[in-house]
Design a protein around this motif. Structure first.
Motif, PDB file in Angstrom:
ATOM      1  N   ILE A 222       0.740  -1.268   0.127  1.00 18.14           N
ATOM      2  CA  ILE A 222      -0.011  -0.123   0.049  1.00 18.14           C
ATOM      3  C   ILE A 222       1.061   1.088   0.097  1.00 18.14           C
ATOM      4  O   ILE A 222       0.651   2.262  -0.938  1.00 18.14           O
ATOM      5  N   ALA A 223       1.964   1.434   0.855  1.00 13.26           N
ATOM      6  CA  ALA A 223       2.729   2.236   0.918  1.00 13.26           C
ATOM      7  C   ALA A 223       3.632   2.735  -0.412  1.00 13.26           C
ATOM      8  O   ALA A 223       3.807   3.676  -0.751  1.00 13.26           O
ATOM      9  N   SER A 224       3.941   1.400  -0.952  1.00 11.18           N
ATOM     10  CA  SER A 224       4.862   1.581  -2.285  1.00 11.18           C
ATOM     11  C   SER A 224       4.018   1.972  -3.130  1.00 11.18           C
ATOM     12  O   SER A 224       4.591   2.944  -4.101  1.00 11.18           O
ATOM     13  N   VAL A 225       2.777   1.553  -3.390  1.00 12.22           N
ATOM     14  CA  VAL A 225       1.945   2.131  -4.398  1.00 12.22           C
ATOM     15  C   VAL A 225       1.495   3.756  -4.023  1.00 12.22           C
ATOM     16  O   VAL A 225       1.390   4.530  -5.088  1.00 12.22           O
ATOM     17  N   SER A 226       1.224   4.006  -2.706  1.00  6.87           N
ATOM     18  CA  SER A 226       0.801   5.488  -2.559  1.00  6.87           C
ATOM     19  C   SER A 226       2.060   6.571  -2.835  1.00  6.87           C
ATOM     20  O   SER A 226       1.708   7.577  -3.268  1.00  6.87           O
ATOM     21  N   GLN A 227       3.295   5.841  -2.468  1.00  4.70           N
ATOM     22  CA  GLN A 227       4.518   6.767  -2.801  1.00  4.70           C
ATOM     23  C   GLN A 227       4.384   7.299  -4.351  1.00  4.70           C
ATOM     24  O   GLN A 227       5.043   8.422  -4.525  1.00  4.70           O
ATOM     25  N   VAL A 228       3.832   6.293  -5.278  1.00  5.28           N
ATOM     26  CA  VAL A 228       4.107   6.744  -6.597  1.00  5.28           C
ATOM     27  C   VAL A 228       2.718   7.485  -7.092  1.00  5.28           C
ATOM     28  O   VAL A 228       2.856   8.511  -7.604  1.00  5.28           O
ATOM     29  N   ILE A 229       1.495   7.001  -6.544  1.00  2.00           N
ATOM     30  CA  ILE A 229       0.180   7.506  -7.114  1.00  2.00           C
ATOM     31  C   ILE A 229       0.148   9.043  -6.400  1.00  2.00           C
ATOM     32  O   ILE A 229      -0.238   9.850  -7.031  1.00  2.00           O
ATOM     33  N   VAL A 230       0.340   8.940  -5.205  1.00  2.00           N
ATOM     34  CA  VAL A 230      -0.235  10.406  -4.237  1.00  2.00           C
ATOM     35  C   VAL A 230       0.548  11.426  -4.717  1.00  2.00           C
ATOM     36  O   VAL A 230       0.002  12.488  -5.273  1.00  2.00           O
ATOM     37  N   PRO A 231       1.954  11.411  -5.017  1.00  2.00           N
ATOM     38  CA  PRO A 231       2.559  12.772  -5.534  1.00  2.00           C
ATOM     39  C   PRO A 231       2.446  12.947  -7.051  1.00  2.00           C
ATOM     40  O   PRO A 231       2.148  14.023  -7.449  1.00  2.00           O
ATOM     41  N   PHE A 232       2.188  11.911  -7.879  1.00  4.17           N
ATOM     42  CA  PHE A 232       1.792  12.105  -9.150  1.00  4.17           C
ATOM     43  C   PHE A 232       0.237  12.656  -9.322  1.00  4.17           C
ATOM     44  O   PHE A 232       0.338  13.703 -10.139  1.00  4.17           O
ATOM     45  N   MET A 233      -0.624  12.346  -8.602  1.00  2.00           N
ATOM     46  CA  MET A 233      -1.868  12.651  -8.999  1.00  2.00           C
ATOM     47  C   MET A 233      -2.061  14.318  -8.041  1.00  2.00           C
ATOM     48  O   MET A 233      -2.853  15.073  -8.459  1.00  2.00           O
ATOM     49  N   ALA A 234      -1.519  14.443  -6.961  1.00  2.00           N
ATOM     50  CA  ALA A 234      -1.404  15.813  -6.404  1.00  2.00           C
ATOM     51  C   ALA A 234      -0.655  16.907  -7.333  1.00  2.00           C
ATOM     52  O   ALA A 234      -1.266  17.898  -7.347  1.00  2.00           O
TER      53      ALA A 234
END
Length: 468
Positions: A222-234
């Protein structure tokens, strides 16, 4: 009978999310801000630096940045796009002002939550970390308060499974996709006695599969996916909102003046000056709290897993979550809406307000603006699903005395709930989710006020050590 139950749930939802809870969360933030000496102003630069600079050899399961992204994955959601629009439509542009005020004080609250999460977390022999409000209530306030910790964990597990983390988010994803790809419902299928677009069905299957692949892998995935998607989408959302603002620079002073004036005089749509000011304040503060979750107690569950030696350092990192979520992203949304003037257009509500602002404000064809906003909505909602799965599992783990069979069962039920989301139409489900979310806050706020002395002393000790 069923209608009476539904009416009661709707009434109770209004009670728990009414002025008492909003005032309690705001007062807690003001109290902590005063006791910490405006820490969110004096140390914001340091907090932003720590956000991207992980500690070496710290104890925990994921990096500080990974823990922050996991927390942000749950808070940066449809509320940043839809919720801001709803608040401004109901309370006028002034709602954005009060949203920022709530976030400013909420940064102190989020700092305290992150600090206490690290200080009172538990790490077993295998290196597995468990922490959050349930442990800073039990270990900080004492075992006699364990019942309060259990109440928090019960509502935390419930809200993840029964709405905020599942039904509402996947429903939002399906609606956004269908509105873009099949707005006229040209391709439909009969399911469960209702007509649905094939886009809804296909989207549901894809989202369920993606969620299953991520959450079955546990926190680290979850953390590894979030580290990619969250900065990208923000960043993606920030860039397009910034284009709207930069292409309307001459109108910015006027928009800011409108926002500030409306905060104290209210909106003509809401009635008299005093009454409409209260509406603007209530809608703005409530939406700010709901968006960044400062005081609700969800984010410290993720913060507890961070690889760190210092509780205060992680408190600073956690604090940046509220700054990014509300003071940056929600402000960008609100300013775009005010600049485009779509907040008081008759017939527009919710996501349609933001959609119209993007279509009107961006120097691109309307289809491009619609696609960008649809993409952001999908990513925002998807990561919220991931973040709340982690929160719900950790709450159940505490509630069941670390019974991992119960946790794995919860995980599969969660995936099933995601699958069911697009087909859920019962309003009570959303109201129950809101109630559970609000009831999480009361035990957490009691703990934050009770342990504020610990927060202050830990903070002083940390900065004294840092200065030496």
């Amino acid at each position: 009978m069923l209608q009476s139950i539904n009416n009661f749930i709707t009434w109770f939802d209004g009670v728990v999310w009414g002025l008492p809870l909003i005032i309690l969360i705001l007062v807690t933030g003001i109290y902590l801000t005063v006791r910490l000496g405006l820490l969110q102003v004096r140390h914001l630069g340091k907090a932003l630096k720590y956000m991207v600079k992980n500690e070496e050899n710290g104890k925990g399961e994921v990096s500080s940045f990974g823990a922050l992204c996991t927390a942000l994955s749950a808070t940066i959601g449809t509320g940043n796009i839809v919720g801001v629009a709803t608040a401004i439509a109901a309370g006028g542009p002034g709602a954005l002002f009060w949203m920022i005020v709530a976030a400013f004080f909420g940064m102190a609250t989020k700092y305290a939550e992150g600090l206490l999460a690290i200080k009172y977390r538990t790490i077993d022999e295998d290196g597995h970390v468990l922490g959050g409000p349930f442990y800073y209530i039990e270990n900080g306030m004492g075992v006699k308060w364990r019942w309060l910790a259990k109440i928090f964990a019960f509502f935390g597990a419930g809200v993840g499974l029964f709405g905020i983390g599942t039904f509402t988010q996947v429903n939002g994803i399906a609606s956004a996709s269908t509105n873009f790809f099949d707005p006229n419902m040209a391709y439909t299928v009969e399911l469960f006695g209702h007509t649905y677009s094939w886009v809804t069905v296909i989207t549901c299957l894809i989202v369920t599969l993606c969620v299953g692949l991520v959450v079955i892998g546990g926190l680290k995935r979850i953390a590894s996916v979030s580290q990619v998607i969250v900065p990208f989408m923000a960043v993606l959302y920030f860039v397009f909102a910034a284009i709207i603002i930069l292409t309307h620079i001459p109108q910015i002073p006027g928009a800011i003046a409108t926002i500030v004036k409306s905060a104290f005089t209210g909106s003509a749509l809401a009635g008299g000056a005093m009454g409409s000011m209260v509406v603007a304040m209530q809608k703005g503060i409530a939406r700010g709290i709901f968006s960044n979750e400062s005081g609700l107690g969800s984010a410290p569950i993720a913060a507890a897993a961070a690889q760190t030696h210092d509780a205060a350092r992680q408190g600073l990192v956690s604090m940046t979550g509220t700054f990014i979520d509300t003071i940056v992203i929600c402000t960008m949304t609100g300013l775009s809406i005010v600049l485009a003037g779509t907040w008081n257009v008759e017939g527009l509500e919710g996501v349609a307000i933001t959609m119209a602002a993007f279509q009107k404000g961006l120097p691109f064809p309307p289809q491009v603006a619609s696609f960008v906003l649809m993409l952001c909505l999908v990513f925002f909602a998807f990561t919220t699903i991931l973040g709340w799965n982690y929160y719900g599992e950790r709450c159940l783990e505490y509630l069941s005395n670390r019974n991992m069979t119960a946790v794995k069962t919860y995980r599969w039920l969660y995936i099933l709930a995601v699958f069911m989301g697009p087909y859920m139409t019962v309003e009570a489900v959303w109201n129950i989710a809101d109630i559970f979310n609000a009831l999480m806050a009361f035990p957490n706020l009691i703990a934050l006020i009770s342990l504020s002395g610990v927060v202050v002393s830990e903070t002083k000790a940390y900065f004294t050590k840092l200065n030496k």
